[in-house]
Design a protein around this motif. Structure first.
Motif, PDB file in Angstrom:
ATOM      1  N   MET A  30       0.839  -1.197   0.000  1.00 31.87           N
ATOM      2  CA  MET A  30       0.000   0.000   0.000  1.00 31.87           C
ATOM      3  C   MET A  30       0.879   1.254   0.000  1.00 31.87           C
ATOM      4  SD  MET A  30      -2.447   1.490   3.054  1.00 31.87           S
ATOM      5  CE  MET A  30      -3.765   0.304   2.943  1.00 31.87           C
ATOM      6  N   LEU A  31       0.483   2.232  -0.808  1.00 29.05           N
ATOM      7  CA  LEU A  31       1.123   3.544  -0.792  1.00 29.05           C
ATOM      8  C   LEU A  31       0.167   4.529  -0.126  1.00 29.05           C
ATOM      9  CD1 LEU A  31       3.348   5.540  -1.554  1.00 29.05           C
ATOM     10  CD2 LEU A  31       2.247   5.814  -3.794  1.00 29.05           C
ATOM     11  N   ILE A  32       0.645   5.177   0.935  1.00 30.14           N
ATOM     12  CA  ILE A  32      -0.162   6.155   1.680  1.00 30.14           C
ATOM     13  C   ILE A  32       0.383   7.545   1.366  1.00 30.14           C
ATOM     14  CG2 ILE A  32      -0.912   6.919   3.961  1.00 30.14           C
ATOM     15  CD1 ILE A  32      -0.290   4.024   4.925  1.00 30.14           C
ATOM     16  N   VAL A  33      -0.503   8.430   0.912  1.00 29.01           N
ATOM     17  CA  VAL A  33      -0.064   9.757   0.478  1.00 29.01           C
ATOM     18  C   VAL A  33      -0.865  10.823   1.222  1.00 29.01           C
ATOM     19  CG1 VAL A  33       0.454  11.218  -1.498  1.00 29.01           C
ATOM     20  CG2 VAL A  33       0.251   8.741  -1.813  1.00 29.01           C
ATOM     21  N   SER A  61       4.227   2.054   2.201  1.00 31.44           N
ATOM     22  CA  SER A  61       5.182   3.102   1.830  1.00 31.44           C
ATOM     23  C   SER A  61       4.459   4.430   2.018  1.00 31.44           C
ATOM     24  CB  SER A  61       5.632   2.952   0.377  1.00 31.44           C
ATOM     25  OG  SER A  61       6.279   1.711   0.178  1.00 31.44           O
ATOM     26  N   TYR A  62       5.232   5.496   2.216  1.00 31.20           N
ATOM     27  CA  TYR A  62       4.630   6.789   2.534  1.00 31.20           C
ATOM     28  C   TYR A  62       5.192   7.888   1.647  1.00 31.20           C
ATOM     29  CZ  TYR A  62       3.365   4.218   6.733  1.00 31.20           C
ATOM     30  OH  TYR A  62       2.882   3.277   7.603  1.00 31.20           O
ATOM     31  N   SER A  63       4.330   8.879   1.372  1.00 36.63           N
ATOM     32  CA  SER A  63       4.754  10.057   0.628  1.00 36.63           C
ATOM     33  C   SER A  63       3.985  11.264   1.149  1.00 36.63           C
ATOM     34  CB  SER A  63       4.485   9.871  -0.867  1.00 36.63           C
ATOM     35  OG  SER A  63       4.825  11.049  -1.574  1.00 36.63           O
ATOM     36  N   ASP A  98       0.282  15.612   5.596  1.00 35.38           N
ATOM     37  CA  ASP A  98       0.367  15.673   7.060  1.00 35.38           C
ATOM     38  C   ASP A  98       0.907  14.332   7.553  1.00 35.38           C
ATOM     39  OD1 ASP A  98       0.091  15.880   9.788  1.00 35.38           O
ATOM     40  OD2 ASP A  98      -1.966  16.618   9.746  1.00 35.38           O
ATOM     41  N   SER A  99       2.155  14.326   8.012  1.00 38.45           N
ATOM     42  CA  SER A  99       2.788  13.067   8.432  1.00 38.45           C
ATOM     43  C   SER A  99       2.074  12.418   9.613  1.00 38.45           C
ATOM     44  CB  SER A  99       4.262  13.308   8.789  1.00 38.45           C
ATOM     45  OG  SER A  99       4.369  14.247   9.838  1.00 38.45           O
ATOM     46  N   ARG A 100       1.295  13.210  10.363  1.00 39.31           N
ATOM     47  CA  ARG A 100       0.559  12.635  11.494  1.00 39.31           C
ATOM     48  C   ARG A 100      -0.484  11.641  11.011  1.00 39.31           C
ATOM     49  NH1 ARG A 100      -1.130  18.237  14.192  1.00 39.31           N
ATOM     50  NH2 ARG A 100      -1.541  18.547  11.966  1.00 39.31           N
ATOM     51  N   GLU A 101      -1.036  11.891   9.819  1.00 39.06           N
ATOM     52  CA  GLU A 101      -2.016  10.954   9.262  1.00 39.06           C
ATOM     53  C   GLU A 101      -1.364   9.609   8.952  1.00 39.06           C
ATOM     54  OE1 GLU A 101      -5.129  11.362   9.177  1.00 39.06           O
ATOM     55  OE2 GLU A 101      -5.313  13.512   9.531  1.00 39.06           O
ATOM     56  N   HIS A 102      -0.092   9.636   8.576  1.00 34.37           N
ATOM     57  CA  HIS A 102       0.632   8.382   8.340  1.00 34.37           C
ATOM     58  C   HIS A 102       0.650   7.545   9.619  1.00 34.37           C
ATOM     59  CE1 HIS A 102       3.152  10.435   4.934  1.00 34.37           C
ATOM     60  NE2 HIS A 102       1.855  10.468   4.725  1.00 34.37           N
ATOM     61  N   ASP A 103       0.885   8.215  10.723  1.00 36.15           N
ATOM     62  CA  ASP A 103       0.935   7.510  12.007  1.00 36.15           C
ATOM     63  C   ASP A 103      -0.427   6.905  12.358  1.00 36.15           C
ATOM     64  OD1 ASP A 103       3.587   8.267  12.306  1.00 36.15           O
ATOM     65  OD2 ASP A 103       3.095  10.100  13.408  1.00 36.15           O
ATOM     66  N   VAL A 104      -1.490   7.644  12.039  1.00 39.47           N
ATOM     67  CA  VAL A 104      -2.846   7.149  12.312  1.00 39.47           C
ATOM     68  C   VAL A 104      -3.117   5.880  11.504  1.00 39.47           C
ATOM     69  CG1 VAL A 104      -5.313   7.633  12.057  1.00 39.47           C
ATOM     70  CG2 VAL A 104      -3.774   9.407  12.935  1.00 39.47           C
TER      71      VAL A 104
END
Length: 372
Positions: free
Chosen positions: A4-7, A31-33, A10-16
């Motif tokens: 999964m790619l999470i885009v 993976s994150y962007s 707001d990096s806080r949403e990545h943590d959520v």
């Protein structure tokens, strides 16, 4: 494993999202962007089963990103999440066959239900694109005939090699293009752990530099070449295809390389733009991929003057112009044209114009008044 790619910017949403995936025991590699363009590059270089993206982001919004993703991998599952409860956004998201459009702050239950639906879809239909990608990955580096492996160690980054290739094409350096282009190809010849998708992306970037340098090729040839790169199944075939373009550009440069003027013109342009810098023979030679001694000799033969004299001439002409047209202090002018030592500058100026900068300024101003 499902990817999964999470885009989201707001990096806080990545943590959520990471927390929710762990909470509900979803075994997914993530993976994150933080922006759309960065995510687009990741989609070019990798294959993802799921794209989870915000709608409003810097550089490229989530809707355009999802369209790009679907064009490359129609089987990718799309899930939007956004703080915008806008009907037009939702309507367009649904047109992309997104699983859901979740409003922020994310509801854990709604997220869990959406993810379960996505995983069920993946399980039911499988992902033929991923199976094809897996097959390509396994066979991509297979040699069609036994070859003697000669390992090439290249310490330069790909971006640096591509820049060197671009510079070589721009200034017409046959030697530099030949060297850097083959270093780039040789670097990955036996790097079997590198994704074939990244290799295709890298070689596409190379062709983007090479094709415009070939006279007579129509603009659509680039698009056809890129499509070809993504249809070839073996690294060796890919190398052969790209080598054709390298050879064509090298032939063009070889024809133009019968005279050293290309290098001299580039050095002259560089001096005129950077006369205020601390210019050295080594630095100028590096710009055109020539040895300092050879550049010095060829420059003198072509222009009738030495490099040092030419640099001094350019600097003093600029100094005379500033002295004549501005009221700046002589010390400031000296510094701005590359002479931090004002006494040395005044000595050179006097030798060139037969008078000090102060007298030159007074004399030109007097002439202007008399003329008026």
């Amino acid at each position: 494993m499902i990817t999964m790619l999470i885009v989201d910017d707001d990096s806080r949403e990545h943590d959520v999202i990471r927390y929710l995936l762990k909470k509900y025991s979803f075994d997914i590699e993530t993976s994150y962007s933080t922006d759309g363009l960065q995510a687009k590059k990741l989609l070019e270089e990798n294959v993802y089963d799921i794209l989870l993206t915000d709608v409003q982001m810097p550089y490229m919004n989530g809707l355009d990103l999802a369209k790009f993703c679907k064009n490359r991998n129609p089987n990718c599952e799309i899930l939007f999440f956004s703080g915008y409860d806008d009907f037009d956004y939702i309507k367009e998201a649904l047109s992309l066959k997104a699983i859901n459009y979740i409003l922020k702050p994310i509801s854990p239950d709604e997220f869990r239900q959406s993810m379960q639906e996505i995983l069920e879809n993946i399980s039911k239909k499988g992902n033929p694109y991923r199976e094809f990608e897996k097959s390509l990955s396994q066979n991509f580096y297979e040699e069609k005939a036994p070859v003697q492996k000669e390992k090439l160690t290249v310490n330069m980054q790909d971006d640096e090699l591509l820049k060197n290739i671009d510079d070589a094409v721009r200034i017409g350096s046959y030697t530099s293009l030949d060297k850097n282009a083959h270093m780039l190809i040789g670097k990955y010849k036996y790097a079997k752990k590198v994704s074939h998708i990244y290799i295709r992306y890298l070689f596409s970037s190379l062709l983007k530099i090479l094709i415009p340098a070939i006279p007579g090729l129509p603009e659509e040839d680039f698009q056809k070449a890129i499509e070809k790169i993504y249809t070839l199944n073996h690294f060796s075939d890919l190398c052969d295809y790209v080598e054709q373009y390298i050879d064509q550009v090298l032939s063009v440069l070889k024809r133009n390389d019968s005279t050293p003027n290309y290098a001299i013109n580039h050095v002259i342009q560089y001096i005129e733009k950077h006369y205020s810098d601390d210019l050295s023979l080594d630095q100028l030679a590096e710009q055109v991929y020539l040895s300092p001694k050879y550049l010095s000799t060829v420059f003198a033969q072509t222009t009738g003057t030495t490099l040092n004299k030419y640099i001094r001439s350019v600097r003093l002409k600029k100094a005379a112009e500033l002295t004549r047209k501005t009221n700046r202090k002589i010390a400031d002018i000296s510094m701005s044209v590359g002479y931090p030592n004002v006494s040395y500058f005044c000595k050179l100026f006097t030798e060139e114009y037969g008078m000090t900068p102060e007298k030159y300024r007074t004399g030109t101003q007097t002439k202007a008044i008399t003329h008026d």
